[in-house]
Design an enzyme around this catalytic site. Structure first.
Site: not given
Lengths: 251, 193
Positions: B76, B175, B177
């Site tokens: 990001c 993202h 994650e």
């Protein structure tokens, strides 16, 4: 292409989900993590946890829960319910929450919107707006929809976006619990009025309601609770139907 | 050992959680020795480009990041500041990758972009084993222009860079994650580089 989002909402009290669920095969229907993981596996795009604990222990149980959710869940989640201070926002975000949602606190102290937004970026701040149509005018309500603040809703929404809200969670009190469909007219008006994402809440009763929502308004997400908990609407089925209706959705 | 760069980025905890789920060993650090010795470096990021750059400079991390020789993954804002410049706060960035970061046009699209978007990728180890046009979760108001280092694009009003690679420097606008099983595959691919 960006997908419309399906967002199950879990009500939390003292670290447990309330209102129960109809997932008979869950080991523990009150465990928010087990339920959250179930939704994530089914294709929920993100989750909202609404904490309704009103005791002094709230902070501790909520932070502990958020930490656990973050460990287990690999999709984004928002935490809301009685968040009033920047300190608590700090703790929740640092413990793994992607976004926080504020409601009453935004009305009492609009400055909090700017404080959170400046510190963490607007993308982590959802301002929840509970609206109720009285006569011809939409008013903002608080305290679970029982208290009329007298504030005109569309003006308020414009104001909070100006202050730094990254997203609006609009709940129609008129529609909430009715299962008669989302508040299309107001949502359409709001999505033309503001340029941040809107999560629509209140009124979802079946799959068709989500199709109508995304076909007739510019909102980017639809939220519901009981219809998912009680399996009246199955998330994979809902998403397939949206796709058949040419609505961009993640499958 | 994996080093996660420690500088207070908003998604640090989520990145740590994702690595724990993969049973990967990592250290959260701002020490040059640990960052330089790590086999892989993850550079998380959420927030404002200008604020990010000033914290990095304050801690001397800007110089250290430029020196990293092993694979580094910026996420990001961690990807955005690898470029030369960001319109966000008119910020001079790390300049490791050629190109600029611009703001989405709020007359055209809803800003920030929040949600899952499809990703069109070139052949790259980072995307190994993923389906065509995989979904990833993104949250951002600024995007990197397409350039020679672009290895994946997404579309939101315009087509933008959703992943980059320039020598050992990798980056994703989305993202991983927070991107469920696709994210897990991508992070695992990065760890196996």
């Amino acid at each position: 292409m960006i997908a419309k989002r399906i967002v199950p909402c879990l009500d939390i009290k003292d670290g447990r989900t309330v209102k129960g669920t109809n997932f008979l095969d869950l080991r523990d229907a009150g465990d928010p993590i087990e339920l959250a993981k179930r939704y994530a596996d089914q294709g929920a795009d993100e989750l909202v946890f609404l904490d309704i604990t009103a005791t002094l222990e709230k902070r501790k149980t909520l932070v502990t829960l958020v930490e656990k959710i973050g460990r287990e869940l690999d999709i984004p989640f928002t935490v809301g319910g009685g968040i009033r201070t920047l300190d608590l926002v700090d703790e929740l975000l640092q413990n793994g929450a992607d976004k926080v949602s504020i409601n009453s606190a935004a009305i009492k102290n609009p400055n909090l919107i700017t404080e959170i937004s400046e510190k963490y970026g607007c993308q982590c701040l959802v301002v929840a707006v509970d609206g109720n149509k009285i006569g011809d005018e939409w008013k903002v309500f608080t305290r679970g929809g029982t208290h009329n603040t007298g504030i005109e809703m569309f003006g308020w929404v414009e104001q909070v976006v100006g202050l730094g809200a990254g997203e609006i969670l609009f709940t129609s009190m008129n529609k909430d619990g009715t299962k008669s469909g989302f508040e299309i007219e107001a949502l359409n008006k709001m999505s033309q009025q503001i340029q941040v994402p809107i999560i629509a809440s209140g009124g979802a009763g079946n799959i068709e309601h989500f199709v109508q929502l995304f076909q007739n308004t510019g909102v980017t997400a639809g939220l519901a609770a009981s219809i998912f908990h009680f399996r009246e609407v199955d998330i994979p089925e809902l998403k397939q139907e949206l796709q058949l209706n040419k609505i961009s959705i993640r499958i | 050992m994996i080093a996660i760069i420690k500088y207070g980025a908003g998604n640090t905890k989520s990145v740590m959680n994702a690595l724990k789920r993969l049973n990967a060993d990592f250290v959260l650090t701002d020490l040059e020795s640990e960052i330089m010795q790590a086999d892989k470096v993850i550079f998380p990021g959420v927030g404002h480009a200008n604020h990010t750059m000033s914290v990095l400079k304050e801690k001397g991390l800007d110089t250290i990041i430029r020196k990293v020789k092993n694979p580094l993954l910026g996420i990001c804002v961690g990807m955005q500041v690898l470029f030369e410049y960001s319109e966000e706060g008119e910020t001079a960035c790390l300049g490791i990758i050629e190109g600029k970061v611009r703001k989405f046009d709020s007359d055209q699209v809803i800003v920030p972009q929040i949600g899952w978007n499809t990703t069109q990728y070139k052949e790259n180890s980072l995307f190994k084993g993923l389906d065509e046009n995989p979904w990833f979760y993104s949250v951002h108001s600024y995007y990197a222009e397409i350039g020679d280092s672009t290895i994946a694009t997404s579309s939101y009003g315009e087509v933008y860079t959703s992943a980059v690679q320039h020598s050992n420097f990798y980056g994703t606008q989305f993202h991983p994650e927070k991107s469920s099983s696709n994210g897990k595959i991508l992070i695992n691919n990065f760890l196996e580089l």
